[in-house]
Motif scaffolding. Structure first.
Motif, mmCIF file in Angstrom:
data_model
loop_
_atom_site.group_PDB
_atom_site.id
_atom_site.type_symbol
_atom_site.label_atom_id
_atom_site.label_comp_id
_atom_site.label_asym_id
_atom_site.label_seq_id
_atom_site.Cartn_x
_atom_site.Cartn_y
_atom_site.Cartn_z
ATOM 1 N N VAL A 1 -3.527 1.905 113.167
ATOM 2 C CA VAL A 1 -4.224 0.850 114.373
ATOM 3 C C VAL A 1 -4.799 2.030 115.557
ATOM 4 O O VAL A 1 -6.458 1.161 115.761
ATOM 5 N N LEU A 2 -4.129 2.608 116.445
ATOM 6 C CA LEU A 2 -5.453 3.303 116.969
ATOM 7 C C LEU A 2 -6.480 4.108 116.570
ATOM 8 O O LEU A 2 -7.211 4.266 116.868
ATOM 9 N N GLN A 3 -6.424 4.805 115.285
ATOM 10 C CA GLN A 3 -7.543 5.193 114.573
ATOM 11 C C GLN A 3 -8.685 4.572 114.378
ATOM 12 O O GLN A 3 -9.792 4.823 115.019
ATOM 13 N N SER A 4 -8.618 3.035 114.034
ATOM 14 C CA SER A 4 -9.567 1.868 113.768
ATOM 15 C C SER A 4 -9.829 1.745 115.132
ATOM 16 O O SER A 4 -11.382 1.556 115.082
ATOM 17 N N ILE A 5 -9.213 1.154 115.729
ATOM 18 C CA ILE A 5 -9.614 0.696 116.944
ATOM 19 C C ILE A 5 -10.462 1.795 117.824
ATOM 20 O O ILE A 5 -11.348 1.404 118.250
ATOM 21 N N ILE A 6 -10.457 3.421 118.128
ATOM 22 C CA ILE A 6 -10.809 4.215 118.343
ATOM 23 C C ILE A 6 -12.626 4.613 117.622
ATOM 24 O O ILE A 6 -13.858 4.428 117.486
ATOM 25 N N ALA A 7 -11.970 4.108 116.468
ATOM 26 C CA ALA A 7 -13.224 4.207 115.140
ATOM 27 C C ALA A 7 -14.331 3.008 115.739
ATOM 28 O O ALA A 7 -15.534 3.384 115.285
ATOM 29 N N LEU B 1 -13.379 -6.438 120.749
ATOM 30 C CA LEU B 1 -13.062 -5.483 120.098
ATOM 31 C C LEU B 1 -11.884 -5.587 119.073
ATOM 32 O O LEU B 1 -11.609 -6.028 118.737
ATOM 33 N N ALA B 2 -11.181 -6.835 120.528
ATOM 34 C CA ALA B 2 -9.517 -7.436 119.231
ATOM 35 C C ALA B 2 -10.226 -8.648 118.924
ATOM 36 O O ALA B 2 -9.258 -8.235 117.261
ATOM 37 N N ASP C 1 -6.977 -6.450 107.684
ATOM 38 C CA ASP C 1 -6.603 -5.002 108.441
ATOM 39 C C ASP C 1 -5.234 -3.988 108.775
ATOM 40 O O ASP C 1 -5.194 -3.227 107.803
ATOM 41 N N ALA C 2 -4.531 -5.785 109.541
ATOM 42 C CA ALA C 2 -3.285 -5.155 109.995
ATOM 43 C C ALA C 2 -2.383 -4.750 108.217
ATOM 44 O O ALA C 2 -1.514 -3.864 108.501
#
Length: 120
Positions: free
Chosen positions: A24-30, A41-42, A49-50
């Motif tokens: 999740v964090l990798q995807s958000i950062i990207a 973003l949300a 994705d989930a």
């Protein structure tokens, strides 16, 4: 005592959650550079994705960890005086597993179910 005797509670769930959160964090950062704020973003995160993060975390699960968690629980159950039904364990050895994610796992499962006369 239950949490000590159940393999999933004995480390597997914790490890899986950590792996899921990592994805999740990798995807958000990207995606951060493409969004003006956290709300935007949300809104870009989908159920697909989930599901993909879930699948990736499960695939990354170390089989050695699973074996160790089960072995640890078996040893603790022996200390606690809990006995397993050996006949039930032997029955599980004969079950075909459909979690190998090969291209034809669904076909094999359907063939097995039809051959056993159990229809979905």
């Amino acid at each position: 005592m239950t949490s000590k005797l159940q393999p999933l509670d004995n480390g597997i769930i914790k490890w899986f959650k950590l792996e899921y959160r990592r994805h999740v964090l990798q995807s958000i950062i990207a995606r951060m550079d493409d969004s003006a704020n956290a709300s935007e973003l949300a809104e870009k995160i989908t159920v697909a994705d989930a599901v993909e993060w879930f699948k990736s975390a499960w695939r990354d699960l170390d089989s050695g960890l699973v074996v160790k968690c089960f072995a640890s629980c078996v040893e603790l159950s022996k200390v606690a005086g809990i006995e397993y039904d050996q006949k039930a364990l032997e029955c599980e050895d004969n079950l075909e597993c459909f979690d190998d994610l090969s291209d034809n796992w669904e076909e094999r499962m359907i063939e097995t179910v039809v051959a056993q006369g159990k229809y979905i």
